[in-house]
Design an enzyme around this catalytic site. Sequence first.
Site, mmCIF file in Angstrom:
data_model
loop_
_atom_site.group_PDB
_atom_site.id
_atom_site.type_symbol
_atom_site.label_atom_id
_atom_site.label_comp_id
_atom_site.label_asym_id
_atom_site.label_seq_id
_atom_site.Cartn_x
_atom_site.Cartn_y
_atom_site.Cartn_z
ATOM 1 N N ASP A 46 -2.138 1.888 68.693
ATOM 2 C CA ASP A 46 -1.802 3.112 67.278
ATOM 3 C C ASP A 46 -2.540 4.287 67.679
ATOM 4 O OD1 ASP A 46 -0.637 0.775 66.151
ATOM 5 O OD2 ASP A 46 -1.431 1.042 64.660
ATOM 6 N N ASP A 47 -1.247 5.742 67.018
ATOM 7 C CA ASP A 47 -1.757 6.580 66.267
ATOM 8 C C ASP A 47 -1.208 7.989 67.472
ATOM 9 O OD1 ASP A 47 -2.461 5.910 64.494
ATOM 10 O OD2 ASP A 47 -4.399 6.000 64.429
ATOM 11 N N HIS A 98 5.351 4.289 64.168
ATOM 12 C CA HIS A 98 3.960 4.418 62.914
ATOM 13 C C HIS A 98 3.795 5.288 62.506
ATOM 14 C CE1 HIS A 98 -0.039 2.997 62.695
ATOM 15 N NE2 HIS A 98 -0.711 4.536 62.661
ATOM 16 N N HIS A 102 1.463 9.399 59.793
ATOM 17 C CA HIS A 102 0.736 8.897 59.495
ATOM 18 C C HIS A 102 -0.200 8.832 57.890
ATOM 19 C CE1 HIS A 102 -3.103 6.669 60.521
ATOM 20 N NE2 HIS A 102 -2.412 6.065 61.396
ATOM 21 N N TYR A 139 -3.041 2.176 58.196
ATOM 22 C CA TYR A 139 -3.991 1.120 56.763
ATOM 23 C C TYR A 139 -3.195 0.034 56.718
ATOM 24 C CZ TYR A 139 -4.557 6.792 57.198
ATOM 25 O OH TYR A 139 -4.792 7.946 57.491
ATOM 26 N N HIS A 189 -6.277 1.632 69.482
ATOM 27 C CA HIS A 189 -5.915 2.698 68.403
ATOM 28 C C HIS A 189 -6.406 3.710 70.908
ATOM 29 C CE1 HIS A 189 -6.622 1.455 65.011
ATOM 30 N NE2 HIS A 189 -5.815 2.462 64.790
#
Length: 241
Positions: A46-47, A98, A102, A139, A189
């Site tokens: 992710d991210d 995603h 965010h 989250y 991540h």
Amino acid sequence: MKKILLSTIILILIFTSCNFSKEGTSNMDRKYSIDPSKPVIALTFDDGPNTTTTVEMLDKLEKYDVVASFFVVGNHINDATKDVIKRAYDMGCEINNHSRTHAAMTSLTGEEIKEEVKYTDDKVFEITGERTKFFRPPYIATNDTVYDSIDLPFICGYGSTDYEDNVSPQERSTKILEQITDGGIILLHDFEGNSKTVEAMDLLIPALIEQGYQFATVSQLFEVKGIEPSLENGVIYTVVK
Ligand SMILES: [Zn+2]
């Protein structure tokens, strides 16, 4: 003699064509190389994307010849990072959604949530020509409005708090290995500077291979397990079985 010569030529042709098809290994080809009778997992990050940690992660995946799925943040997609997405896609990795900013989707209206997902989906489509297929809520914050507003299946996964800098590469790997099971999704991540997760790959990937796990994208995991991803409210996958 002529017959032998002919068979030799045919054999050479067969080998040549095999080699050619190998070079252009696509997502499709990889799917058929997964043995459904053996355990399979999906590695996910992710991210990203970024031009540092994501690139180092791709180098690791290449080193071990495995695929992963990247859940990207739309606002991180720009002229510099689009090549990183393209590289991941060309390696057989899957690019998923995603959100754009965010934000916790639970703090937004239905319209705002739709915009978040559409923005990232359109950006990915511009680069790969493929739509994002799965959503990971930032989250893991969800409610009925979030489920109602997004037409993609939701994905969670086995994590190892790899976003906390005091967790060592060893711990990041060990915590995943303690939880992992056939059909499992691993949630890590690739945000900028998360080099300990990149380092953890040298422990985690060989250990998973040693235990007989095959690596699939999230789509391939569902396909190989013969499961249609559910869009029902409240369904978020950590294991596909
Ligand atoms: Zn995130």
